[in-house]
Design a protein around this motif. Structure first.
Motif, PDB file in Angstrom:
ATOM      1  N   GLN A 118       0.793  -1.101   0.065  1.00 58.41           N
ATOM      2  CA  GLN A 118       0.024   0.163  -0.005  1.00 58.41           C
ATOM      3  C   GLN A 118       0.940   1.304   0.070  1.00 58.41           C
ATOM      4  O   GLN A 118       0.265   2.417  -0.164  1.00 58.41           O
ATOM      5  N   GLY A 119       2.079   1.074   0.133  1.00 57.61           N
ATOM      6  CA  GLY A 119       3.070   2.358   0.106  1.00 57.61           C
ATOM      7  C   GLY A 119       3.060   3.040   1.394  1.00 57.61           C
ATOM      8  O   GLY A 119       3.614   4.030   1.582  1.00 57.61           O
ATOM      9  N   ARG A 120       2.634   2.321   2.571  1.00 59.22           N
ATOM     10  CA  ARG A 120       2.702   2.918   4.017  1.00 59.22           C
ATOM     11  C   ARG A 120       4.174   2.657   4.579  1.00 59.22           C
ATOM     12  O   ARG A 120       4.490   3.222   5.675  1.00 59.22           O
ATOM     13  N   ALA A 121       4.940   1.744   4.121  1.00 64.24           N
ATOM     14  CA  ALA A 121       6.238   1.339   4.453  1.00 64.24           C
ATOM     15  C   ALA A 121       7.101   1.297   3.438  1.00 64.24           C
ATOM     16  O   ALA A 121       6.788   0.671   2.051  1.00 64.24           O
ATOM     17  N   GLN A 122       8.307   1.205   3.627  1.00 71.18           N
ATOM     18  CA  GLN A 122       9.604   0.767   2.589  1.00 71.18           C
ATOM     19  C   GLN A 122      10.540  -0.328   3.310  1.00 71.18           C
ATOM     20  O   GLN A 122      10.365  -0.392   4.797  1.00 71.18           O
ATOM     21  N   CYS A 123      11.245  -0.753   2.671  1.00 68.91           N
ATOM     22  CA  CYS A 123      11.912  -2.082   3.345  1.00 68.91           C
ATOM     23  C   CYS A 123      12.906  -1.404   4.253  1.00 68.91           C
ATOM     24  O   CYS A 123      12.946  -2.286   5.425  1.00 68.91           O
ATOM     25  N   ASP A 124      13.151  -0.252   4.180  1.00 72.99           N
ATOM     26  CA  ASP A 124      14.190   0.025   5.267  1.00 72.99           C
ATOM     27  C   ASP A 124      13.385   0.774   6.401  1.00 72.99           C
ATOM     28  O   ASP A 124      14.302   1.239   7.336  1.00 72.99           O
ATOM     29  N   THR A 125      12.183   0.898   6.204  1.00 72.11           N
ATOM     30  CA  THR A 125      11.329   1.646   7.464  1.00 72.11           C
ATOM     31  C   THR A 125      10.647   0.373   8.336  1.00 72.11           C
ATOM     32  O   THR A 125      10.032   0.944   9.440  1.00 72.11           O
ATOM     33  N   LEU A 126      10.826  -0.756   7.618  1.00 69.93           N
ATOM     34  CA  LEU A 126      10.173  -1.861   8.741  1.00 69.93           C
ATOM     35  C   LEU A 126      10.917  -2.127   9.930  1.00 69.93           C
ATOM     36  O   LEU A 126      12.211  -2.148  10.073  1.00 69.93           O
ATOM     37  N   ALA A 127      10.124  -2.408  11.111  1.00 67.16           N
ATOM     38  CA  ALA A 127      10.696  -2.722  12.330  1.00 67.16           C
ATOM     39  C   ALA A 127      11.585  -3.943  12.478  1.00 67.16           C
ATOM     40  O   ALA A 127      11.133  -4.950  11.630  1.00 67.16           O
ATOM     41  N   PRO A 128      12.898  -3.901  13.080  1.00 69.37           N
ATOM     42  CA  PRO A 128      13.423  -5.430  13.066  1.00 69.37           C
ATOM     43  C   PRO A 128      12.931  -6.566  13.277  1.00 69.37           C
ATOM     44  O   PRO A 128      13.079  -7.629  13.029  1.00 69.37           O
ATOM     45  N   GLU A 129      11.788  -6.314  14.316  1.00 67.03           N
ATOM     46  CA  GLU A 129      11.075  -7.791  14.672  1.00 67.03           C
ATOM     47  C   GLU A 129      10.263  -8.184  13.603  1.00 67.03           C
ATOM     48  O   GLU A 129       9.977  -9.458  13.559  1.00 67.03           O
ATOM     49  N   VAL A 130      10.099  -7.612  12.391  1.00 69.34           N
ATOM     50  CA  VAL A 130       9.416  -8.292  11.415  1.00 69.34           C
ATOM     51  C   VAL A 130      10.081  -9.232  10.657  1.00 69.34           C
ATOM     52  O   VAL A 130       9.705 -10.115   9.952  1.00 69.34           O
ATOM     53  N   PHE A 131      11.493  -8.912  10.782  1.00 71.67           N
ATOM     54  CA  PHE A 131      12.383 -10.134  10.027  1.00 71.67           C
ATOM     55  C   PHE A 131      12.743 -11.137  10.906  1.00 71.67           C
ATOM     56  O   PHE A 131      13.614 -12.149  10.317  1.00 71.67           O
ATOM     57  N   ALA A 132      12.463 -11.219  12.187  1.00 68.00           N
ATOM     58  CA  ALA A 132      12.617 -12.440  12.874  1.00 68.00           C
ATOM     59  C   ALA A 132      12.269 -13.701  12.356  1.00 68.00           C
ATOM     60  O   ALA A 132      10.896 -13.618  11.797  1.00 68.00           O
ATOM     61  N   ASP A 133      12.872 -14.734  12.372  1.00 63.76           N
ATOM     62  CA  ASP A 133      12.512 -15.992  11.812  1.00 63.76           C
ATOM     63  C   ASP A 133      11.310 -16.511  12.664  1.00 63.76           C
ATOM     64  O   ASP A 133      11.544 -16.883  13.987  1.00 63.76           O
ATOM     65  N   ASP A 134      10.056 -16.601  12.108  1.00 69.89           N
ATOM     66  CA  ASP A 134       8.901 -17.175  12.673  1.00 69.89           C
ATOM     67  C   ASP A 134       8.396 -18.561  12.489  1.00 69.89           C
ATOM     68  O   ASP A 134       7.428 -19.018  12.923  1.00 69.89           O
ATOM     69  N   ASN A 135       9.335 -19.513  12.056  1.00 68.70           N
ATOM     70  CA  ASN A 135       8.894 -20.852  11.828  1.00 68.70           C
ATOM     71  C   ASN A 135       9.593 -21.569  12.894  1.00 68.70           C
ATOM     72  O   ASN A 135      10.625 -21.547  13.252  1.00 68.70           O
TER      73      ASN A 135
END
Length: 135
Positions: A118-135
Motif C-alpha cells: 500500500q506504500g505505507r512502508a518501505q523495506c528500510d522503514t520496517l521494524a527489526p522484529e518483522v524480520f525475525a524467523d517465525d518458523n
C-alpha cells in the motif's frame, strides 16, 4: 496535454511512497525465480486464527506470462520473498490462476506485506522484529 493529465492522475492515485520502493516481489520455484513489482499485486488479504496468519495475495491478470517461466507443477510450493521477508505458499493446484496462499506466518509479517504493497512502508522503514524467523 493528455500525457500530463494521465501522469497527474497516476501521481494522485498511487499511495505515498509506493513508487519509492524498488524491491521486487520474488517468486522462487525449485528451478527458477521471477521478480514482480509491487504493482503486480491486485490485493492482499489476511486471516488469523490461533496465532497463525495466512496471507492471500492476488496477482494482476497480466502477470500470467511471467509466471510461465517458473514451470509450475501440481503440488509444488513457491518460496516468496520481499524485503528479506520469507514466505512459503501452500501446495499449488493446476491450473495456476494468479492467487498465492502464503501459509503459517505471523500477523506482523502479513501486515508488513500489506504496508509495503500500500506504500505505507518501505523495506528500510520496517521494524527489526518483522524480520525475525517465525518458523
Amino acid at each position: 496535454m493528455r500525457r500530463w493529465a494521465a501522469a497527474f492522475l497516476v501521481a494522485l492515485l498511487v499511495p505515498n511512497g509506493a513508487l519509492a520502493t524498488n524491491e521486487p516481489l520474488m517468486l522462487h520455484s525449485a528451478t527458477r525465480s521471477v521478480a514482480l513489482s509491487l504493482f503486480d499485486i491486485a490485493d492482499i488479504a489476511l486471516s488469523e486464527s490461533g496465532g497463525i496468519t495466512d496471507v492471500f495475495v492476488t496477482l494482476m491478470p497480466g502477470v500470467q506470462a511471467q509466471l510461465g517461466a517458473l514451470a509450475l507443477t501440481e503440488g509444488a510450493r513457491l518460496d516468496v520473498t520481499i524485503c528479506a521477508l520469507r514466505f512459503q505458499t501452500a501446495p499449488l493446484r493446476a491450473p495456476f490462476t494468479g492467487h498465492l496462499y502464503l501459509v503459517q506466518t505471523t500477523m506482523i509479517r502479513g501486515e508488513a506485506l500489506q504496508a509495503l504493497w500500500q506504500g505505507r512502508a518501505q523495506c528500510d522503514t520496517l521494524a527489526p522484529e518483522v524480520f525475525a524467523d517465525d518458523n
